[in-house]
Design an enzyme around this catalytic site. Structure first.
Site, mmCIF file in Angstrom:
data_model
loop_
_atom_site.group_PDB
_atom_site.id
_atom_site.type_symbol
_atom_site.label_atom_id
_atom_site.label_comp_id
_atom_site.label_asym_id
_atom_site.label_seq_id
_atom_site.Cartn_x
_atom_site.Cartn_y
_atom_site.Cartn_z
ATOM 1 N N LYS A 48 -7.051 -0.417 6.966
ATOM 2 C CA LYS A 48 -6.894 -1.268 5.787
ATOM 3 C C LYS A 48 -6.756 -0.467 4.498
ATOM 4 C CE LYS A 48 -6.476 -4.724 6.675
ATOM 5 N NZ LYS A 48 -5.227 -5.290 7.295
ATOM 6 N N SER A 49 -6.044 0.651 4.609
ATOM 7 C CA SER A 49 -5.874 1.535 3.443
ATOM 8 C C SER A 49 -4.417 1.787 3.086
ATOM 9 C CB SER A 49 -6.572 2.876 3.705
ATOM 10 O OG SER A 49 -7.939 2.710 3.915
ATOM 11 N N GLY A 50 -3.509 0.966 3.590
ATOM 12 C CA GLY A 50 -2.102 1.140 3.273
ATOM 13 C C GLY A 50 -1.271 1.660 4.422
ATOM 14 N N TRP A 76 4.974 -0.911 14.569
ATOM 15 C CA TRP A 76 4.187 -0.164 15.543
ATOM 16 C C TRP A 76 5.068 0.542 16.574
ATOM 17 C CZ3 TRP A 76 3.919 -5.597 15.461
ATOM 18 C CH2 TRP A 76 4.507 -6.253 16.551
ATOM 19 N N HIS A 103 -5.489 6.419 12.787
ATOM 20 C CA HIS A 103 -6.720 6.132 12.063
ATOM 21 C C HIS A 103 -7.821 7.125 12.437
ATOM 22 C CE1 HIS A 103 -5.200 2.490 10.371
ATOM 23 N NE2 HIS A 103 -5.325 1.729 11.437
ATOM 24 N N ARG A 125 -7.714 4.541 -0.021
ATOM 25 C CA ARG A 125 -7.836 3.322 -0.830
ATOM 26 C C ARG A 125 -9.284 3.193 -1.273
ATOM 27 N NH1 ARG A 125 -6.468 -2.829 1.372
ATOM 28 N NH2 ARG A 125 -6.285 -3.851 -0.674
ATOM 29 N N SER A 133 -10.891 -6.055 2.619
ATOM 30 C CA SER A 133 -9.739 -6.305 3.478
ATOM 31 C C SER A 133 -10.115 -6.228 4.954
ATOM 32 C CB SER A 133 -8.636 -5.293 3.157
ATOM 33 O OG SER A 133 -7.489 -5.523 3.941
ATOM 34 N N PHE A 224 5.019 -5.808 -1.731
ATOM 35 C CA PHE A 224 4.171 -6.671 -0.906
ATOM 36 C C PHE A 224 4.893 -7.971 -0.557
ATOM 37 C CE2 PHE A 224 0.922 -9.888 -0.198
ATOM 38 C CZ PHE A 224 0.089 -9.256 0.709
ATOM 39 N N MET A 227 7.458 -7.318 2.222
ATOM 40 C CA MET A 227 6.893 -6.987 3.530
ATOM 41 C C MET A 227 6.158 -8.157 4.166
ATOM 42 S SD MET A 227 5.573 -3.030 3.117
ATOM 43 C CE MET A 227 4.422 -3.423 1.789
ATOM 44 N N ARG A 252 -2.382 -10.161 3.325
ATOM 45 C CA ARG A 252 -3.175 -11.185 2.652
ATOM 46 C C ARG A 252 -2.912 -11.228 1.151
ATOM 47 N NH1 ARG A 252 -8.362 -11.888 0.729
ATOM 48 N NH2 ARG A 252 -8.613 -9.631 0.741
ATOM 49 N N LYS A 253 -3.298 -10.172 0.409
ATOM 50 C CA LYS A 253 -3.126 -10.158 -1.044
ATOM 51 C C LYS A 253 -2.459 -8.883 -1.547
ATOM 52 C CE LYS A 253 -6.925 -13.216 -2.464
ATOM 53 N NZ LYS A 253 -8.147 -13.315 -3.305
#
Length: 295
Positions: A48-50, A76, A103, A125, A133, A224, A227, A252-253
Site C-alpha cells: 500500500k505504498s504505490g 501483475w 514487497h 509512503r 490504506s 489516479f 488508473m 480507493r482515494k
C-alpha cells in the site's frame, strides 16, 4: 464465500507473515536465489505504498509510452511479484528488460542485488497513510488476515504482526543497504506533488530519454482517475474468492493525509512516539503527512 488459508510464519523467521494462498516456502526460496540479468528492474515497496502506480510507470517508461500493454495485460503480469507462486512462470524466458515487483524485506530479496546486479526503485509512503490504506484493503482482501476493528489493526501495524511488517524494519533494511546496489529512492508524496518530474527521474535512472509527447502520455495515463477505471490496474479482474469487490475497492482515494479520517488524536500521538523511537538516526527519511491533493 470460500475461506482461504490464514497467513503463516516462516519456520526460520517467524516474524515474517505471508499468505499461503499466493506464497510458499519454494516461492520465497526462488526469490532469494533469483538469477538477476542485465536490465532487470526491481520495484520495491511495502504494501500500500504505490506499488500499482510504479508498475504502470515502469511499463510505460520502458516501452517509450506504448499504451498497448497497459490496456491489454494486467499489471501483475507485466510487473509480477517475485515472491509469489506465479513468479517463475511470468519471469522465466522473458525478454529484457524484466520488470519485477516485490514487497519482501531486504533479507529475503535476491542475494545478487547486494552485488550491484539489476536496478532497484524503492517507493516509500508515509506510514500513517500506509496503515489507513492497508486497513481498508485488508477488509476485502480474502487472502489477508481479518483486520478486526481499526484499533486492533493499528496495534498490529505498530507491533509488526501484519503481512510484510514491521514497516520500520522494511524501509530501514532496504535503505541501510542502498550503497550496495543501484537504487533510486522515491516517495509517494513526491510523485503526487510532481508526477512529471518523478517520471523523468525514473526514466533517467533507467537510462531512457523521453520526449515531451511520451512524457505527457505517461503522466496522463498514470493519474489516479485514469488508473482506477482500468481493469488492467484496479484488480476487478481478480476473482471474488481473493478480493470481495462488493465490500471495497482496490483503488480507493489515492490521497495524502487520509489517515486523519481514521486515526484518533491518541493514536496519532502514539504513532508519532513509536515512529520517533524506531526511526531515530534515519535523518534522510522524511515524509509529508498531509496535502490537499490526489494523483
Amino acid at each position: 464465500m470460500e475461506n482461504l488459508p490464514t497467513p503463516f510464519p516462516l519456520l526460520d523467521h517467524p516474524e515474517l507473515l505471508v499468505p499461503m494462498y499466493v506464497h510458499s516456502k519454494e516461492s520465497l526460496d526462488y526469490a532469494k536465489n533469483f538469477p538477476i540479468q542485465d536490465g532487470d528492474v526491481f520495484s520495491v515497496t511495502f504494501p500500500k505504498s504505490g506499488t500499482t502506480w510504479m508498475q504502470e510507470i515502469l511499463t510505460l517508461v520502458t516501452s517509450n509510452g506504448d499504451l498497448s500493454q497497459v490496456h491489454t495485460h494486467p499489471n501483475w503480469e507485466r510487473v509480477p511479484w517475485l515472491e509469489q507462486n506465479t513468479a517463475k512462470g511470468f519471469l522465466e524466458n522473458r525478454a529484457a528488460p524484466r520488470l519485477v515487483s516485490t514487497h519482501l524485506p531486504y533479507e529475503y530479496a535476491p542475494a545478487q542485488l547486494s552485488k550491484g546486479r539489476g536496478k532497484v526503485i524503492y517507493t516509500a509512503r508515509n506510514p500513517k497513510d500506509v496503515t489507513t490504506s492497508y486497513y481498508h484493503f485488508s477488509k476485502f482482501a480474502k487472502f489477508l488476515q481479518d483486520p478486526g476493528d481499526f484499533d486492533d489493526f493499528f496495534n498490529k501495524m505498530l507491533h509488526g504482526t501484519v503481512y510484510m511488517c514491521p514497516w520500520f524494519k522494511h524501509i530501514q533494511g532496504w535503505l541501510d543497504h542502498k550503497d550496495q546496489m543501484d537504487m533510486l529512492y522515491v516517495t509517494y508524496e513526491d510523485m503526487i506533488m510532481d508526477l512529471r518530474g518523478n517520471v523523468l527521474r525514473i526514466a533517467e535512472f533507467l537510462g531512457y530519454d523521453l520526449n515531451e509527447g511520451v512524457l505527457s502520455t505517461i503522466v496522463n495515463h498514470c493519474t489516479f482517475s485514469s488508473m482506477k477505471d482500468s481493469k488492467m490496474v484496479n484488480y476487478t479482474l481478480v476473482p471474488n474468492k481473493l478480493m470481495d469487490h462488493t465490500t471495497g475497492k482496490f483503488m480507493r482515494k489515492g490521497k495524502v493525509g487520509d489517515w486523519k479520517n481514521l486515526f484518533t488524536v491518541a493514536q496519532s500521538e502514539e504513532f508519532d512516539r513509536v515512529y520517533a523511537e524506531k526511526m531515530k538516526g534515519d535523518d534522510d527519511v522524511n515524509f509529508i503527512w498531509d496535502i490537499n491533493n490526489s494523483t
